[in-house]
Design a protein around this motif. Structure first.
Motif, PDB file in Angstrom:
ATOM      1  N   ALA A 126       0.854  -1.363   0.083  1.00 56.44           N
ATOM      2  CA  ALA A 126       0.069  -0.021  -0.091  1.00 56.44           C
ATOM      3  C   ALA A 126       0.852   1.258   0.079  1.00 56.44           C
ATOM      4  O   ALA A 126       0.373   2.283  -0.688  1.00 56.44           O
ATOM      5  CB  ALA A 126      -0.963  -0.061   1.114  1.00 56.44           C
ATOM      6  N   LEU A 127       2.056   1.179   0.670  1.00 64.54           N
ATOM      7  CA  LEU A 127       2.832   2.467   0.719  1.00 64.54           C
ATOM      8  C   LEU A 127       3.512   2.417  -0.720  1.00 64.54           C
ATOM      9  O   LEU A 127       3.671   3.805  -1.014  1.00 64.54           O
ATOM     10  CB  LEU A 127       4.018   2.058   1.695  1.00 64.54           C
ATOM     11  CG  LEU A 127       3.560   2.398   3.181  1.00 64.54           C
ATOM     12  CD1 LEU A 127       4.821   2.357   4.140  1.00 64.54           C
ATOM     13  CD2 LEU A 127       3.330   3.820   3.394  1.00 64.54           C
ATOM     14  N   TYR A 128       3.872   1.465  -1.244  1.00 65.39           N
ATOM     15  CA  TYR A 128       4.550   1.495  -2.624  1.00 65.39           C
ATOM     16  C   TYR A 128       3.334   2.069  -3.735  1.00 65.39           C
ATOM     17  O   TYR A 128       3.771   3.035  -4.554  1.00 65.39           O
ATOM     18  CB  TYR A 128       4.806   0.011  -3.036  1.00 65.39           C
ATOM     19  CG  TYR A 128       5.280  -0.002  -4.526  1.00 65.39           C
ATOM     20  CD1 TYR A 128       6.278   0.539  -4.972  1.00 65.39           C
ATOM     21  CD2 TYR A 128       4.203  -0.818  -5.115  1.00 65.39           C
ATOM     22  CE1 TYR A 128       6.608   0.197  -6.369  1.00 65.39           C
ATOM     23  CE2 TYR A 128       4.517  -0.973  -6.611  1.00 65.39           C
ATOM     24  CZ  TYR A 128       5.636  -0.165  -7.153  1.00 65.39           C
ATOM     25  OH  TYR A 128       5.997  -0.489  -8.452  1.00 65.39           O
ATOM     26  N   ALA A 129       2.209   1.576  -3.596  1.00 63.09           N
ATOM     27  CA  ALA A 129       1.070   2.033  -4.486  1.00 63.09           C
ATOM     28  C   ALA A 129       1.102   3.420  -4.433  1.00 63.09           C
ATOM     29  O   ALA A 129       0.746   4.175  -5.283  1.00 63.09           O
ATOM     30  CB  ALA A 129      -0.231   1.563  -4.123  1.00 63.09           C
ATOM     31  N   PHE A 130       1.249   4.086  -3.128  1.00 63.64           N
ATOM     32  CA  PHE A 130       0.673   5.712  -2.992  1.00 63.64           C
ATOM     33  C   PHE A 130       2.142   6.464  -2.733  1.00 63.64           C
ATOM     34  O   PHE A 130       2.011   7.337  -1.880  1.00 63.64           O
ATOM     35  CB  PHE A 130      -0.316   5.803  -2.248  1.00 63.64           C
ATOM     36  CG  PHE A 130      -1.528   5.512  -2.333  1.00 63.64           C
ATOM     37  CD1 PHE A 130      -2.276   6.275  -3.501  1.00 63.64           C
ATOM     38  CD2 PHE A 130      -1.904   4.271  -2.084  1.00 63.64           C
ATOM     39  CE1 PHE A 130      -3.505   5.839  -3.955  1.00 63.64           C
ATOM     40  CE2 PHE A 130      -3.336   3.726  -2.527  1.00 63.64           C
ATOM     41  CZ  PHE A 130      -4.283   4.653  -3.558  1.00 63.64           C
ATOM     42  N   ARG A 131       3.224   5.881  -3.031  1.00 63.72           N
ATOM     43  CA  ARG A 131       4.565   6.429  -2.833  1.00 63.72           C
ATOM     44  C   ARG A 131       4.675   7.956  -3.093  1.00 63.72           C
ATOM     45  O   ARG A 131       5.542   8.655  -2.427  1.00 63.72           O
ATOM     46  CB  ARG A 131       5.791   5.552  -3.157  1.00 63.72           C
ATOM     47  CG  ARG A 131       5.804   5.549  -4.739  1.00 63.72           C
ATOM     48  CD  ARG A 131       6.654   4.525  -5.269  1.00 63.72           C
ATOM     49  NE  ARG A 131       6.766   4.345  -6.534  1.00 63.72           N
ATOM     50  CZ  ARG A 131       5.796   3.748  -7.358  1.00 63.72           C
ATOM     51  NH1 ARG A 131       4.970   3.576  -6.830  1.00 63.72           N
ATOM     52  NH2 ARG A 131       6.104   3.809  -8.670  1.00 63.72           N
ATOM     53  N   THR A 132       3.904   8.390  -4.049  1.00 59.51           N
ATOM     54  CA  THR A 132       4.150   9.723  -4.324  1.00 59.51           C
ATOM     55  C   THR A 132       3.239  10.880  -3.918  1.00 59.51           C
ATOM     56  O   THR A 132       3.260  11.961  -4.218  1.00 59.51           O
ATOM     57  CB  THR A 132       4.087   9.894  -6.146  1.00 59.51           C
ATOM     58  OG1 THR A 132       2.622   9.333  -6.746  1.00 59.51           O
ATOM     59  CG2 THR A 132       5.178   9.113  -6.843  1.00 59.51           C
ATOM     60  N   THR A 133       2.135  10.245  -3.263  1.00 66.83           N
ATOM     61  CA  THR A 133       1.252  10.879  -2.518  1.00 66.83           C
ATOM     62  C   THR A 133       1.673  11.450  -1.264  1.00 66.83           C
ATOM     63  O   THR A 133       1.669  10.394  -0.268  1.00 66.83           O
ATOM     64  CB  THR A 133      -0.064  10.110  -2.472  1.00 66.83           C
ATOM     65  OG1 THR A 133      -0.419   9.815  -3.793  1.00 66.83           O
ATOM     66  CG2 THR A 133      -1.148  11.070  -1.957  1.00 66.83           C
ATOM     67  N   LYS A 134       2.368  12.395  -0.815  1.00 65.74           N
ATOM     68  CA  LYS A 134       3.006  12.788   0.149  1.00 65.74           C
ATOM     69  C   LYS A 134       2.263  12.613   1.489  1.00 65.74           C
ATOM     70  O   LYS A 134       2.514  12.264   2.675  1.00 65.74           O
ATOM     71  CB  LYS A 134       3.696  14.123   0.210  1.00 65.74           C
ATOM     72  CG  LYS A 134       4.522  14.206  -0.833  1.00 65.74           C
ATOM     73  CD  LYS A 134       5.544  15.642  -1.020  1.00 65.74           C
ATOM     74  CE  LYS A 134       6.698  15.535  -2.020  1.00 65.74           C
ATOM     75  NZ  LYS A 134       7.208  17.019  -1.890  1.00 65.74           N
TER      76      LYS A 134
END
Length: 245
Positions: free
Chosen positions: A66-74
């Motif tokens: 889940a962290l990887y999926a939204f890694r660009t959403t700070k």
């Protein structure tokens, strides 16, 4: 002929599936794979000597994916990272000791992490302009994570008020193993029975908190299916009409 062959080329097919090089290997598809691994291994390895190790490993994979999926959403990444530390940390400590307070911390942090992830996935689904294989995976991920998040919510209710359900959902394993780790698959089972409104009747909510959560999950599950399917179908129709013109 050349136009048709271009549409069937591996590069074009790869892009249409949402797995272009900038999104490789399909971040939501990776997340979906880890969720399915969690849901499949929980009941299969229940009672096995290494069941809790498998459970901890698979849940940790879901959180990391889940962290990887939204890694660009700070904003999401910061909140999720803060919640992930006590969630994973408590699970590793509970492998060696049983502590009700630590179980509560792990359940609450995991529930909040999954809830934040569901909101991030749904927000993503309402901002995309194109339906791809990876976006469909995101929609499935959100639905499955709703079930897992609610499972932790039911566990919190049972930890806070033992006997909130008609059946003894907490298993009492031998040794120092925490009951929550040994019983998570049971809460996941009951959660998806509520989410899908299957209603087998083998487990019944007894306390007011358990009843309220059960009703809320059933309603939320039906609303999710109706709204998200309408959204994806609408996007697909708009996408097809645009391509025709």
């Amino acid at each position: 002929m050349s136009e048709k062959s271009g549409l069937l080329s591996p590069a074009m097919l790869w892009r249409r599936l949402g797995l272009a090089h900038h999104n490789w290997p399909g971040r939501f598809t990776v997340l979906l794979a880890t969720i399915l691994l969690l849901l499949v291994t929980q009941p299969i390895f229940s009672g096995h000597a290494f069941a809790q190790i498998f459970a901890t490993a698979t849940i940790s994979l879901v959180l990391l994916s889940a962290l990887y999926a939204f890694r660009t959403t700070k904003t999401y990444f910061t909140i999720a990272l803060i919640l992930m530390v006590p969630s994973i940390g408590s699970r590793f400590v509970l492998q060696f000791t049983s502590n009700p307070t630590l179980e509560m911390v792990g359940a609450v942090s995991s529930c909040l992490f999954l809830t934040v992830t569901v909101f991030a996935l749904v927000s993503r689904l309402f901002t995309v302009k194109r339906v791809t294989f990876d976006i469909i995976s995101a929609a499935i991920c959100a639905y499955l994570l709703i079930g897992v998040a609610w499972a932790y919510a039911f566990a919190i209710v049972e930890l806070r008020h033992p006997g909130s359900f008609s059946a003894a959902l907490f298993q009492r394993p031998t040794g120092n193993m925490a009951p929550l780790l040994a019983s998570l698959h049971t809460f996941i089972y009951y959660s998806f029975v509520c989410l899908t409104t299957t209603g087998f009747g083998d487990i019944l909510p007894v306390s007011e908190g358990a009843r309220s959560l059960s009703v809320m999950e059933a309603v939320f599950g039906q609303l999710y299916m109706a709204i998200l399917i309408a959204r994806l179908v609408g996007l697909e129709i708009a996408q097809s009409m645009k391509e025709e013109h």
